[in-house]
Design a protein around this motif. Structure first.
Motif, short mmCIF file in Angstrom:
data_model
loop_
_atom_site.label_atom_id
_atom_site.label_comp_id
_atom_site.label_asym_id
_atom_site.label_seq_id
_atom_site.Cartn_x
_atom_site.Cartn_y
_atom_site.Cartn_z
N GLU A 16 24.10 -3.59 31.20
CA GLU A 16 23.51 -4.85 30.74
C GLU A 16 22.07 -5.01 31.23
O GLU A 16 21.18 -5.42 30.47
N LYS A 74 34.90 -0.31 24.49
CA LYS A 74 34.61 -1.61 23.89
C LYS A 74 33.78 -2.48 24.82
O LYS A 74 32.81 -3.14 24.39
N ARG A 75 34.11 -2.50 26.08
CA ARG A 75 33.38 -3.34 27.03
C ARG A 75 31.96 -2.82 27.26
O ARG A 75 31.03 -3.62 27.43
N GLU A 76 31.80 -1.51 27.24
CA GLU A 76 30.45 -0.96 27.44
C GLU A 76 29.57 -1.20 26.22
O GLU A 76 28.37 -1.47 26.36
N LEU A 77 30.13 -1.13 25.03
CA LEU A 77 29.37 -1.48 23.83
C LEU A 77 29.00 -2.96 23.86
O LEU A 77 27.86 -3.33 23.54
N ASP A 78 29.93 -3.80 24.29
CA ASP A 78 29.65 -5.24 24.38
C ASP A 78 28.56 -5.52 25.42
O ASP A 78 27.80 -6.49 25.27
N ALA A 79 28.49 -4.69 26.46
CA ALA A 79 27.49 -4.90 27.52
C ALA A 79 26.09 -4.49 27.10
O ALA A 79 25.11 -4.85 27.75
N SER A 123 29.92 4.35 16.57
CA SER A 123 29.43 3.97 17.90
C SER A 123 29.72 5.02 18.97
O SER A 123 29.34 4.83 20.12
#
Length: 254
Positions: A125, A157-162, A202
């Motif tokens: 992030e 998923k969380r790393e893409l969201d970050a 992705s």
């Protein structure tokens, strides 16, 4: 661009591409070798990774990076280098190195160190907010550390969201860990489960072996993102993508 007028050839997106990426693994090419490589395969190289921490010991690093810049080829330092700074509490020093060498892409990984996911997400992030193009890697470099499929999905998923631009499925340069078994065989059940929840566009699948590249192209087509490709394999891989090599010869014929 083909030299010959062949029909029924899959279309390739123009660079800069968002899909059908070929990530090249540079394990210590000289300046002359980079120039020679780009003279024949620059059209097929979407991004170049200076593997693990090789950039730390590469002579004439700035001159070498300038060759990539002149040819409009994005490059980044392998995630192991950031891990080396992280475990020593020197992430701010790593930032200064990125600024010194004007590196705009970077990899955040935890393949060698034990890093809390919250710390990894915070790094992703923060770098993304600083306008870096972040690639994050999921999977361990150790054959003894096996992640369950649901863990791969959650982390991706969380790393893409970050803020990750792409997530990389770990395989190392040997193609024998992470998404692959020790003998190089694809963990097909894992791949299928990941693709149910994470957009294929992705993901960059590290696939250094031809058999692995063929498997992914047959499953996902020309536009699959593939990484850890040896410089000498860039053109052979492109022929696989276009159905111009025996392994995928009939894949795109109507």
């Amino acid at each position: 661009m083909l030299n010959y007028p062949l029909s029924q050839i899959p279309e390739r997106d123009p660079k800069p591409r968002q899909r059908g990426l070929t990530m090249i693994m540079d394990k210590g090419l000289s300046i002359r070798e980079v120039e020679d490589f780009l003279s024949v395969a620059g059209e097929y190289a979407d991004v170049v990774k200076l593997g693990w921490a090789t950039s730390a010991v590469t002579p004439n690093l700035e001159a070498k990076l300038d060759v990539f810049r002149r040819n409009n080829i994005p490059f980044y330092f392998g995630g192991t280098l950031l891990e080396a700074f992280y475990i020593r509490g020197q992430v701010d020093e790593y930032r200064r190195i990125l600024e010194k060498y004007d590196v705009r892409y970077l990899e955040v990984s935890d393949g060698s160190v034990d890093m809390e996911l919250s710390d990894k997400l915070a790094l992703i992030e923060s770098f993304a907010k600083e306008n870096y193009t972040v690639l994050s890697e999921v999977g361990s470099k150790s054959t003894k550390k096996i992640l369950a499929p649901y863990q791969w999905v959650e982390m991706m998923k969380r790393e893409l969201d970050a803020g990750s631009w792409k997530v990389i499925a770990e395989a190392r340069e040997g193609g024998n860990v992470g998404a692959f078994r020790e003998d190089g065989e694809v963990r097909s059940d894992l791949i299928e489960e990941i693709l149910r929840d994470v957009p294929g566009e992705s993901i960059i699948w590290e696939a250094p072996l031809k058999s692995q590249q063929v498997w992914f192209i047959k499953l996902l087509g020309t536009h699959v993102n593939l990484g850890n490709i040896a410089p000498a394999e860039a053109i052979p891989l492109e022929t696989l993508r276009l159905g111009l090599r025996g392994d995928t010869f009939f894949s795109f014929l109507k």
